[in-house]
Design a protein around this motif. Sequence first.
Motif, PDB file in Angstrom:
ATOM      1  N   ASN A 123       0.752  -1.384   0.055  1.00 43.34           N
ATOM      2  CA  ASN A 123       0.122   0.036  -0.054  1.00 43.34           C
ATOM      3  C   ASN A 123       0.939   1.324  -0.124  1.00 43.34           C
ATOM      4  OD1 ASN A 123       0.919   0.120   2.625  1.00 43.34           O
ATOM      5  ND2 ASN A 123      -1.022  -0.450   3.612  1.00 43.34           N
ATOM      6  N   ARG A 124       2.034   1.133  -0.161  1.00 38.37           N
ATOM      7  CA  ARG A 124       3.212   2.214  -0.417  1.00 38.37           C
ATOM      8  C   ARG A 124       3.077   2.753  -1.861  1.00 38.37           C
ATOM      9  NH1 ARG A 124       8.421   0.994   3.539  1.00 38.37           N
ATOM     10  NH2 ARG A 124       7.137   0.977   5.665  1.00 38.37           N
ATOM     11  N   LEU A 125       2.660   2.118  -2.864  1.00 41.82           N
ATOM     12  CA  LEU A 125       2.428   2.107  -4.066  1.00 41.82           C
ATOM     13  C   LEU A 125       1.404   2.458  -4.543  1.00 41.82           C
ATOM     14  CD1 LEU A 125       4.806  -0.829  -5.387  1.00 41.82           C
ATOM     15  CD2 LEU A 125       5.508   1.281  -4.869  1.00 41.82           C
ATOM     16  N   LYS A 126       1.175   3.079  -5.758  1.00 39.22           N
ATOM     17  CA  LYS A 126      -0.286   3.438  -6.416  1.00 39.22           C
ATOM     18  C   LYS A 126      -0.844   2.217  -6.555  1.00 39.22           C
ATOM     19  CE  LYS A 126       1.294   7.598  -8.656  1.00 39.22           C
ATOM     20  NZ  LYS A 126       1.262   8.453  -9.980  1.00 39.22           N
ATOM     21  N   GLN A 127      -2.326   2.418  -6.559  1.00 40.83           N
ATOM     22  CA  GLN A 127      -3.284   1.181  -6.832  1.00 40.83           C
ATOM     23  C   GLN A 127      -3.066   1.005  -8.345  1.00 40.83           C
ATOM     24  OE1 GLN A 127      -6.838   2.493  -5.150  1.00 40.83           O
ATOM     25  NE2 GLN A 127      -6.458   0.479  -3.535  1.00 40.83           N
ATOM     26  N   VAL A 128      -3.436  -0.204  -8.622  1.00 37.73           N
ATOM     27  CA  VAL A 128      -3.375  -0.507 -10.193  1.00 37.73           C
ATOM     28  C   VAL A 128      -4.700  -1.542 -10.616  1.00 37.73           C
ATOM     29  CG1 VAL A 128      -0.791  -0.684 -10.469  1.00 37.73           C
ATOM     30  CG2 VAL A 128      -2.159  -2.585  -9.958  1.00 37.73           C
ATOM     31  N   ASN A 129      -5.157  -1.317 -11.838  1.00 37.78           N
ATOM     32  CA  ASN A 129      -6.358  -2.168 -12.320  1.00 37.78           C
ATOM     33  C   ASN A 129      -5.879  -3.424 -12.665  1.00 37.78           C
ATOM     34  OD1 ASN A 129      -7.891  -3.258 -14.399  1.00 37.78           O
ATOM     35  ND2 ASN A 129      -9.269  -1.492 -13.749  1.00 37.78           N
ATOM     36  N   PHE A 130      -6.445  -4.448 -12.021  1.00 34.44           N
ATOM     37  CA  PHE A 130      -6.231  -5.937 -12.277  1.00 34.44           C
ATOM     38  C   PHE A 130      -7.617  -6.470 -12.755  1.00 34.44           C
ATOM     39  CE2 PHE A 130      -5.732 -10.251 -11.194  1.00 34.44           C
ATOM     40  CZ  PHE A 130      -4.170 -10.529 -11.278  1.00 34.44           C
ATOM     41  N   HIS A 131      -7.615  -6.561 -13.948  1.00 33.65           N
ATOM     42  CA  HIS A 131      -8.776  -7.060 -14.783  1.00 33.65           C
ATOM     43  C   HIS A 131     -10.174  -6.489 -13.981  1.00 33.65           C
ATOM     44  CE1 HIS A 131      -6.068  -9.417 -16.727  1.00 33.65           C
ATOM     45  NE2 HIS A 131      -5.568 -10.084 -15.539  1.00 33.65           N
TER      46      HIS A 131
END
Length: 232
Positions: free
Chosen positions: A11-19
């Motif tokens: 959670n230190r990174l940006k969220q991403v789209n996973f399908h």
Amino acid sequence: MKITYKTYFNNRLKQVNFHGTTTYPLYVQVTFARKTHFFKSYYFELFAKERYSLKIPGTSIAEGPGILQVISLETAVIKFIAEKHPDDFSLDLFKKEYDYYSKDLCDEMENGFIDYLYTFFYDEGQPALAETIKTGSKHAVAYDLVRDLKGVLNKIIADKLIANSFYYAPPYLPIYGFMKEAKRWPLLCLTRKEWELAETKKAFELYVKSHYPEVDAEKVIKQIDHYRPKAE
């Protein structure tokens, strides 16, 4: 000494789209001898690729591998390496073997095969098709692309495309076709860990002899054993 490990969402990174699901990237943590390694989940990055999505026509809905399936693959390869080295385990050894055994052979050969298709159609005087394949390859599986091309190309050209691939491309077509007969969507991959099992190679040899009788199956197996993708 005890080996402990877990997967976690960074959670230190940006969220991403996973399908279609918004999530933090999946990471792996392995601890041994009071030292800890943290690294990206290979399978999360692999199956996040767009070509692993199955899109529903006429909608924006896409289905693909689930997070729990990705975690199960991570757990399996970590356990495999830990059990393989009961007496000489180290974090450096673990990371080296993780980077080797976790890799999907089909994915590793995909880009090299796309490069072959690009060159093949340029040489056949169809540069627009070559460029289209190169551009669209992120959104489609190369094996499926060849399947569709066989349905529309002149048979002489289609046969030439496949025959030449055994000389000028990675052995992608037989390895992907073999994998697809053995696996179910959405986890369409064949890892080095699976490939190095004697029963896998024997089954693959039978597959090649059945589907590509003009090809030397043992030579193809050796190509796969020694195959390493070119550095990006």
